[in-house]
Write a protein that holds these residues in place. Structure first.
Motif, short mmCIF file in Angstrom:
data_model
loop_
_atom_site.label_atom_id
_atom_site.label_comp_id
_atom_site.label_asym_id
_atom_site.label_seq_id
_atom_site.Cartn_x
_atom_site.Cartn_y
_atom_site.Cartn_z
N UNK A 76 0.81 -1.21 0.00
CA UNK A 76 0.00 0.00 0.00
C UNK A 76 0.85 1.26 0.00
N UNK A 77 0.30 2.38 -0.48
CA UNK A 77 1.05 3.63 -0.55
C UNK A 77 1.58 4.03 0.83
N UNK A 78 2.87 4.30 0.89
CA UNK A 78 3.47 4.73 2.15
C UNK A 78 3.77 3.62 3.13
N UNK A 79 3.49 2.38 2.77
CA UNK A 79 3.72 1.22 3.65
C UNK A 79 3.20 1.47 5.07
N UNK A 80 1.91 1.77 5.21
CA UNK A 80 1.39 2.16 6.53
C UNK A 80 1.51 1.07 7.59
N UNK A 81 1.37 -0.20 7.19
CA UNK A 81 1.45 -1.26 8.19
C UNK A 81 2.85 -1.37 8.76
N UNK A 82 3.88 -1.24 7.91
CA UNK A 82 5.26 -1.27 8.40
C UNK A 82 5.49 -0.19 9.45
N UNK A 83 5.09 1.04 9.14
CA UNK A 83 5.34 2.13 10.08
C UNK A 83 4.52 1.97 11.35
N UNK A 84 3.35 1.34 11.24
CA UNK A 84 2.58 1.04 12.44
C UNK A 84 3.29 -0.02 13.29
#
Length: 269
Positions: A76-84
């Motif tokens: 997904x755009x911005x890799x939100x799960x990784x940063x979470x």
């Protein structure tokens, strides 16, 4: 013990867990690992007694190799799960420990630098940020967290060279807490984890929270800006052509590249 397709979570004691990456052949960080890691963090957060979690690998040559760039669009755009994930580890009430055998490059190293404590096998740990070899930069916190751990000049050396670094050098730089003889690594990490698990949970949380306040982690805004710069570089034709050539290599050449990437991405000697 909980078993998923790529991550194993084992409760070693009432307050002590061990999480093992197991995504053969080279432990790439892909959407399956990410999803399984989220499930493990959910379990850990549901256990109010946990005080320490050790992260290791089932594969002696690879802790976490790097991001699977062929599947990057699935994050997904911005890799939100990784940063979470890394924010959850940062804010976790438990202490996180990396036990490093094998290669931790790219996002594998970025995961390590998001943990609280790191121990590395003197003979077998290899750390690095390989992105520069493909015309990109660390886009998941590697620049910021490395700079925080080892200082600006050494972080620039690591990221701009794309080279592999051994455990003794990483210890000297402050990248890992200790380089340990491989035969002793498991015992050293286990002893440390069991000591943490013995002590008072509220006091342990206070130590982590105070250090986090006094030495704050990179802001979400700065990480997002770096990741956007990474995407801009990643989408260039030159980068896609280079990655396409690497993806077309036969399996034996791919394994050689993964094992020796710090050398292979640089100029021929």
């Amino acid at each position: 013990m909980s078993v998923t397709s790529t991550v194993r979570a084992e409760q070693v004691g009432p307050a002590y867990w061990r999480v093992t990456f197991d995504n053969p052949p080279v432990n790439l960080y892909d959407p399956d690992v990410e999803s399984d890691l989220v499930d493990v963090l959910d379990r850990l957060e549901a256990d109010r007694d946990v005080k320490v979690v050790v992260f290791d690998s089932a594969h002696p040559d690879f802790f976490l190799a790097h991001l699977d760039l062929g599947r990057i669009g699935e994050h997904g755009p911005g890799m939100p799960t990784w940063f979470d994930i890394v924010e959850r580890l940062q804010d976790a009430r438990y202490i996180t420990v990396g036990s490093v055998r094998g290669r931790a490059r790219g996002i594998g190293n970025e995961f390590l630098t998001a943990l609280d404590v790191r121990f590395a096998s003197r003979e077998h740990a290899v750390l690095g940020q390989l992105e520069i070899g493909n015309g990109i930069i660390p886009g998941c916190g590697g620049i910021e967290r490395l700079g925080q751990l080892i200082g600006r000049a050494r972080a620039l050396e690591v990221v701009a060279s794309g080279e592999d670094y051994d455990a003794d050098t990483a210890e000297r730089y402050g990248w890992v807490n200790r380089a340990v003889p491989d035969a002793e690594l498991d015992a050293v990490v286990d002893r440390f984890a069991r000591r943490i698990a013995f002590f008072d949970a509220e006091a342990l949380r206070a130590v982590k929270e105070i250090l986090g306040h006094e030495i704050p982690t990179p802001s979400a805004e700065s990480l997002a800006a770096t990741h956007e710069r990474f995407i801009q570089l990643f989408t260039r034709d030159f980068v896609q052509e280079r990655l396409g050539r690497a993806g077309a290599l036969p399996p034996e050449a791919v394994l050689d590249l993964e094992l020796n990437m710090g050398d292979r991405i640089g100029p021929r000697r």
